[in-house]
Each structure stands twice: as structure tokens, then as C-alpha cells.
Design a protein around this motif. Structure first.
Motif, PDB file in Angstrom:
ATOM      1  N   ILE A 294      -2.063 -10.641   0.636  1.00 41.24           N
ATOM      2  CA  ILE A 294      -1.493  -9.979   1.818  1.00 41.24           C
ATOM      3  C   ILE A 294      -1.251  -8.531   1.414  1.00 41.24           C
ATOM      4  O   ILE A 294      -0.635  -8.260   0.381  1.00 41.24           O
ATOM      5  N   ARG A 295      -1.703  -7.596   2.234  1.00 43.63           N
ATOM      6  CA  ARG A 295      -1.470  -6.169   1.997  1.00 43.63           C
ATOM      7  C   ARG A 295      -0.599  -5.628   3.121  1.00 43.63           C
ATOM      8  O   ARG A 295      -0.962  -5.735   4.292  1.00 43.63           O
ATOM      9  N   PHE A 296       0.558  -5.085   2.745  1.00 43.09           N
ATOM     10  CA  PHE A 296       1.460  -4.466   3.712  1.00 43.09           C
ATOM     11  C   PHE A 296       1.279  -2.954   3.658  1.00 43.09           C
ATOM     12  O   PHE A 296       1.155  -2.369   2.572  1.00 43.09           O
ATOM     13  N   PHE A 297       1.322  -2.302   4.839  1.00 39.55           N
ATOM     14  CA  PHE A 297       1.174  -0.856   4.923  1.00 39.55           C
ATOM     15  C   PHE A 297       1.916  -0.357   6.149  1.00 39.55           C
ATOM     16  O   PHE A 297       2.340  -1.142   7.003  1.00 39.55           O
TER      17      PHE A 297
ATOM     18  N   GLU B  53       0.821  -1.202   0.000  1.00 40.17           N
ATOM     19  CA  GLU B  53       0.000   0.000   0.000  1.00 40.17           C
ATOM     20  C   GLU B  53       0.865   1.266   0.000  1.00 40.17           C
ATOM     21  O   GLU B  53       0.387   2.342  -0.323  1.00 40.17           O
ATOM     22  N   ASP B  54       2.138   1.109   0.374  1.00 34.23           N
ATOM     23  CA  ASP B  54       3.068   2.228   0.483  1.00 34.23           C
ATOM     24  C   ASP B  54       4.445   1.713   0.052  1.00 34.23           C
ATOM     25  O   ASP B  54       4.934   0.721   0.603  1.00 34.23           O
ATOM     26  N   ASP B  55       5.079   2.356  -0.924  1.00 36.74           N
ATOM     27  CA  ASP B  55       6.374   1.889  -1.421  1.00 36.74           C
ATOM     28  C   ASP B  55       7.469   1.912  -0.358  1.00 36.74           C
ATOM     29  O   ASP B  55       8.438   1.162  -0.444  1.00 36.74           O
ATOM     30  N   ARG B  56       7.328   2.761   0.661  1.00 37.11           N
ATOM     31  CA  ARG B  56       8.335   2.806   1.731  1.00 37.11           C
ATOM     32  C   ARG B  56       8.436   1.467   2.453  1.00 37.11           C
ATOM     33  O   ARG B  56       9.497   1.102   2.945  1.00 37.11           O
ATOM     34  N   VAL B  57       7.350   0.742   2.501  1.00 32.13           N
ATOM     35  CA  VAL B  57       7.299  -0.543   3.203  1.00 32.13           C
ATOM     36  C   VAL B  57       8.249  -1.552   2.560  1.00 32.13           C
ATOM     37  O   VAL B  57       8.862  -2.365   3.247  1.00 32.13           O
ATOM     38  N   LYS B  58       8.399  -1.495   1.247  1.00 31.49           N
ATOM     39  CA  LYS B  58       9.239  -2.451   0.519  1.00 31.49           C
ATOM     40  C   LYS B  58      10.690  -2.429   0.980  1.00 31.49           C
ATOM     41  O   LYS B  58      11.406  -3.411   0.858  1.00 31.49           O
ATOM     42  N   LYS B  59      11.148  -1.294   1.507  1.00 29.84           N
ATOM     43  CA  LYS B  59      12.566  -1.108   1.820  1.00 29.84           C
ATOM     44  C   LYS B  59      12.982  -1.637   3.185  1.00 29.84           C
ATOM     45  O   LYS B  59      14.171  -1.764   3.453  1.00 29.84           O
ATOM     46  N   TYR B  60      12.032  -1.937   4.062  1.00 35.74           N
ATOM     47  CA  TYR B  60      12.405  -2.467   5.380  1.00 35.74           C
ATOM     48  C   TYR B  60      13.117  -3.798   5.180  1.00 35.74           C
ATOM     49  O   TYR B  60      12.688  -4.633   4.393  1.00 35.74           O
ATOM     50  N   SER B  61      14.234  -3.981   5.896  1.00 30.94           N
ATOM     51  CA  SER B  61      14.996  -5.216   5.721  1.00 30.94           C
ATOM     52  C   SER B  61      14.988  -6.035   7.007  1.00 30.94           C
ATOM     53  O   SER B  61      14.839  -5.502   8.115  1.00 30.94           O
TER      54      SER B  61
ATOM     55  N   PRO C 214       7.599  -1.149  11.843  1.00 30.84           N
ATOM     56  CA  PRO C 214       6.336  -0.404  11.801  1.00 30.84           C
ATOM     57  C   PRO C 214       5.412  -0.870  10.665  1.00 30.84           C
ATOM     58  O   PRO C 214       4.406  -0.236  10.379  1.00 30.84           O
ATOM     59  N   VAL C 215       5.774  -1.974  10.044  1.00 26.92           N
ATOM     60  CA  VAL C 215       4.986  -2.507   8.934  1.00 26.92           C
ATOM     61  C   VAL C 215       3.835  -3.343   9.497  1.00 26.92           C
ATOM     62  O   VAL C 215       4.035  -4.187  10.360  1.00 26.92           O
ATOM     63  N   LYS C 216       2.644  -3.103   8.996  1.00 26.65           N
ATOM     64  CA  LYS C 216       1.460  -3.873   9.386  1.00 26.65           C
ATOM     65  C   LYS C 216       0.900  -4.566   8.149  1.00 26.65           C
ATOM     66  O   LYS C 216       1.297  -4.263   7.028  1.00 26.65           O
ATOM     67  N   TYR C 217      -0.038  -5.472   8.365  1.00 29.15           N
ATOM     68  CA  TYR C 217      -0.591  -6.217   7.239  1.00 29.15           C
ATOM     69  C   TYR C 217      -2.054  -6.560   7.474  1.00 29.15           C
ATOM     70  O   TYR C 217      -2.534  -6.579   8.601  1.00 29.15           O
ATOM     71  N   THR C 218      -2.738  -6.817   6.388  1.00 28.87           N
ATOM     72  CA  THR C 218      -4.052  -7.450   6.415  1.00 28.87           C
ATOM     73  C   THR C 218      -3.972  -8.603   5.435  1.00 28.87           C
ATOM     74  O   THR C 218      -3.164  -8.582   4.496  1.00 28.87           O
ATOM     75  N   MET C 219      -4.811  -9.601   5.668  1.00 22.54           N
ATOM     76  CA  MET C 219      -4.777 -10.757   4.776  1.00 22.54           C
ATOM     77  C   MET C 219      -6.192 -11.236   4.492  1.00 22.54           C
ATOM     78  O   MET C 219      -7.010 -11.378   5.400  1.00 22.54           O
TER      79      MET C 219
END
Length: 169
Positions: free
Chosen positions: A164-167, A124-132, A154-159
Motif C-alpha cells: 500500500i502506498r500512501f501519498f 510517499e510523503d512524510d507529511r502523510v504519516k502525521k494525519y490522525s 487528503p491522503v490517497k493510496y494505491t495498492m
């Protein structure tokens, strides 16, 4: 010929070599136990040697591996590099139903989740992709992995059934 990932245990037979072919790469077994990871969408092809010897070859390059080493073929550059495994007990983690993360971004982890659990991952937010993330996940149930991700960042999800949606929280 291989597309995906497979583990091989091959007896030595010099008259009839066992060769795994993946795109421009050939892996020749010389009485050995080894893994080849070669997914079409990945930028690399990785051969991991557990026991024995294998020869990895591509475009005029060849590399003999010793146990607990891996050869990484970069599909873009066409180059092969060799590396020692940091921990030989983690040579083929998927064989022990584990996932080994070594500074993997959530975007990279998403690809693994899609393969292993047949789900779609949406950011849902491209910033989420960068968390390692780094670590060995021994209980690799999907719910455990998702809880580890959300519990350590700080990444959350719904399924839903297959998505799976990460935000960001």
C-alpha cells in the motif's frame, strides 16, 4: 511467554497460578478474562482486563487491575500506568473484528495494517504519516479501511498485491 497479542479466559486456581510473561512484565491471572498486547516493535505492553482480576508486575512495580481497566508498561521508561477504559464495550475490539482508533496517526495505523493483512506500507510523503484518525471501524476489511482513510483526509493510496502506498492528494 508471549510475543504478539492474545486473549485469555482462566479459571481460578490459587495452587497453580497462570502467568503470562512478556519481556520484563508478568501478568498473573486470578480467575479472569484478559488480553495482552505485546508486539516486539511496539513501545508498550498493554494488559486489558475484561472480567475478574489480574496482577501486572515489572521491575519492582505491581498493579492490580479491576474490570475495564488496562495497565500500560512503557518499554523505554520501565514504568507501568493504569487507565480506565473509555468504553467497556471496546475492551478487546479485535475479538469482534473491529479496529478502535483514538487519535492514532497514519504511521501507527500502518503498523496495524501490516500485521493484520500481511502487507507493506510505504509513505510517499512524510507529511502523510502525521494525519490522525479516531473512531471504531466495524467492517475491518482492508478495502473499507483504505476507503475510510482516503475519504476523510487528503491522503490517497494505491495498492498492489502486497504493498500500500500512501501519498498526498
Amino acid at each position: 511467554s508471549l510475543l504478539g497479542e492474545a486473549y485469555f479466559e482462566v479459571a481460578a486456581c490459587h495452587d497453580h497460578p497462570f502467568v503470562v510473561k512478556v519481556q520484563d512484565v508478568s501478568v498473573t491471572a486470578i480467575g479472569t478474562k484478559f488480553n495482552v498486547k505485546a508486539y516486539g516493535e511496539d513501545s508498550t505492553i498493554v494488559t486489558t482486563l475484561v472480567e475478574g482480576k489480574v496482577m501486572t508486575e515489572s521491575t519492582g512495580q505491581s498493579m492490580m487491575l479491576a474490570p475495564n481497566q488496562e495497565a500500560v508498561y512503557d518499554k523505554v521508561s520501565g514504568l507501568i500506568s493504569k487507565a480506565d477504559l473509555q468504553d467497556e464495550t471496546h475492551a478487546v475490539p479485535w475479538m469482534q473484528n473491529c479496529i478502535l482508533l483514538s487519535d492514532h496517526s497514519l504511521a501507527e495505523i500502518a503498523v496495524v495494517l501490516e500485521r493484520m493483512y500481511n502487507v507493506n506500507v510505504v509513505f510517499e510523503d512524510d507529511r502523510v504519516k502525521k494525519y490522525s484518525f479516531t473512531g471504531l471501524i466495524r467492517n475491518n476489511s482492508l478495502s473499507n479501511i483504505l476507503e475510510l482513510i482516503s475519504g476523510t483526509s487528503p491522503v490517497k493510496y494505491t495498492m498492489t498485491t502486497d504493498t500500500i502506498r500512501f501519498f498526498m492528494d
